[in-house]
Design an enzyme around this catalytic site. Structure first.
Site, PDB file in Angstrom:
ATOM      1  N   ASP A 130      11.654   2.070 -37.603  1.00 24.27           N
ATOM      2  CA  ASP A 130      12.084   2.225 -39.000  1.00 24.27           C
ATOM      3  C   ASP A 130      13.527   2.719 -39.033  1.00 24.27           C
ATOM      4  O   ASP A 130      13.977   3.404 -38.108  1.00 24.27           O
ATOM      5  CB  ASP A 130      11.219   3.275 -39.720  1.00 24.27           C
ATOM      6  CG  ASP A 130       9.805   2.783 -40.001  1.00 24.27           C
ATOM      7  OD1 ASP A 130       9.546   1.572 -39.900  1.00 24.27           O
ATOM      8  OD2 ASP A 130       8.962   3.637 -40.341  1.00 24.27           O
ATOM      9  N   ARG A 181      13.685  -6.402 -39.507  1.00 29.83           N
ATOM     10  CA  ARG A 181      13.015  -6.276 -40.812  1.00 29.83           C
ATOM     11  C   ARG A 181      14.125  -5.952 -41.815  1.00 29.83           C
ATOM     12  O   ARG A 181      14.913  -5.033 -41.589  1.00 29.83           O
ATOM     13  CB  ARG A 181      12.011  -5.129 -40.788  1.00 29.83           C
ATOM     14  CG  ARG A 181      11.496  -4.774 -42.208  1.00 29.83           C
ATOM     15  CD  ARG A 181      10.906  -3.359 -42.304  1.00 29.83           C
ATOM     16  NE  ARG A 181       9.706  -3.207 -41.531  1.00 29.83           N
ATOM     17  CZ  ARG A 181       9.253  -2.026 -41.090  1.00 29.83           C
ATOM     18  NH1 ARG A 181       9.945  -0.911 -41.325  1.00 29.83           N
ATOM     19  NH2 ARG A 181       8.146  -1.957 -40.380  1.00 29.83           N
TER      20      ARG A 181
END
Ligand SMILES: Cc1cc2nc3c(=O)[nH]c(=O)nc-3n(C[C@H](O)[C@H](O)[C@H](O)COP(=O)(O)OP(=O)(O)OC[C@H]3O[C@@H](n4cnc5c(N)ncnc54)[C@H](O)[C@@H]3O)c2cc1C
Length: 309
Positions: A130, A181
């Site tokens: 992340d 992402r």
């Protein structure tokens, strides 16, 4: 302004101590965080898999302050991976490097990360790192590159469309063969680093999504994840792939657990791949505050639960 206030609260120890004491806060967070244990995570993975949805699981935690906590975070992920493999469910994992000790030094963090990457590779699972605030962007990307250079192909990055630097980062990650992402970005950032207006972030998201999809058509290993609940972003991606012959197998949409469930299912029904980000664990406070900040209307959900009691 409410967004800024909620993001400031997400860092406040005092606010955290007060808010997490309320059973109501825990029950509201359950909309976004389905439980605190590995068993809860496995249950949700299996449910979502059963509905044709892919999953990435996040064991909540960030900004640990001791080496022991960082090592424990890695141990917890190794246990999670073992349990996922044993359950027969299918899931990637997502983690934050500050949970693995990035504030304590890159070498501590990298040693913890390697343990998890080794375990994930042994069970053929992918590890998404992340992206946190811009205090960490350079260090996070550097450690992802170091892992890739050390032979880990099962690691991917996250790029935030609100940052000015993101186009250049996508270019260099794609050249290095690292999966991305793409999200809009969830932290409070100064205007020197991040586009201040939502309409500009949205326009940049679409442009970056097109770039990722075009690259994936050339190199399917890049397999981007388009993380958004925004129907305009999703429609723009669909239009681009249809016009440019990018197959649905070359990319996936990603959404957060508990948000836009009907949209998740309708994309699956249309033949797209969809992955749901499932967070679990006791450290749900900053995650909940970021979800409230993204959509202050969620505060009404909070308030209506309060008055219903
Ligand atoms: C799978 C996934 C992984 C992510 N990983 C990261 C990361 O690593 N780093 C990072 O900075 N950010 C991450 N994010 C968060 C992201 O940056 C955005 O803050 C978040 O996705 C909201 O943006 P949006 O694209 O959904 O669009 P928005 O314009 O914010 O929202 C569009 C619509 O989606 C719905 N929606 C959006 N958010 C919520 C919410 N919280 N509650 C209820 N409805 C909502 C609403 O209907 C809203 O109108 C991730 C998001 C997803 C989906």
């Amino acid at each position: 302004m409410l967004r800024e206030f909620l993001l400031t609260l997400s860092h406040s120890k005092t606010a955290r101590n007060v808010i997490t004491q309320f059973p109501l806060a825990r029950s509201v967070s359950a909309r976004f965080v389905p439980g605190e244990t590995v068993a809860d995570a496995i249950r949700v993975i299996r449910e979502l898999n059963g509905h044709g949805l892919n999953v990435t699981v996040d064991h909540l935690g960030e900004n640990v302050t001791t080496e022991a906590e960082a090592a424990r975070a890695a141990d917890d992920y190794v246990t999670l991976l073992t349990e996922i493999a044993a359950s027969g469910g299918h899931s990637h994992i997502s983690l934050k490097l500050t949970q693995f000790g990035l504030d304590l030094g890159e070498s501590i963090c990298f040693a913890n990360l390697r343990r998890v990457l080794d375990k994930a590779r042994a069970i053929q699972t992918f590890v998404r790192i992340d992206m946190e605030s811009t205090d960490y962007t350079d260090r996070t990307l550097a450690l992802i590159r170091a892992a890739k250079d050390a032979g880990y192909d099962n690691i991917g990055a996250v790029i935030q469309a609100y940052l000015y630097r993101s186009e250049a980062d996508i270019e260099s990650l794609s050249n290095a063969g690292i999966r991305v992402r793409l999200c809009k970005g969830a932290y409070q950032e100064p205007p020197e680093w991040a586009l201040p207006l939502k309409k500009d972030v949205d326009a940049n998201y679409i442009q970056l999504a097109h770039k990722l999809l075009a690259a994936a058509k050339q190199n399917p290993a890049l397999y981007p994840g388009l993380a958004t609940h925004d129907e305009k972003m999703i429609a723009a991606a669909k239009t681009f792939v249809a016009a440019n012959g990018v197959p649905p197998s070359a990319f996936e949409f990603q959404m957060l657990y508990g948000i836009r469930r009907e949209l998740q299912q309708s994309l699956v029904a249309e033949g797209y791949q969809v992955r749901i980000y499932v967070p679990y664990g006791a450290e749900w406070y900053p995650y909940l505050m970021r979800r409230l900040a993204e959509r202050p209307a969620n505060l009404w959900f909070f308030a209506s639960n309060f008055f219903r009691r």
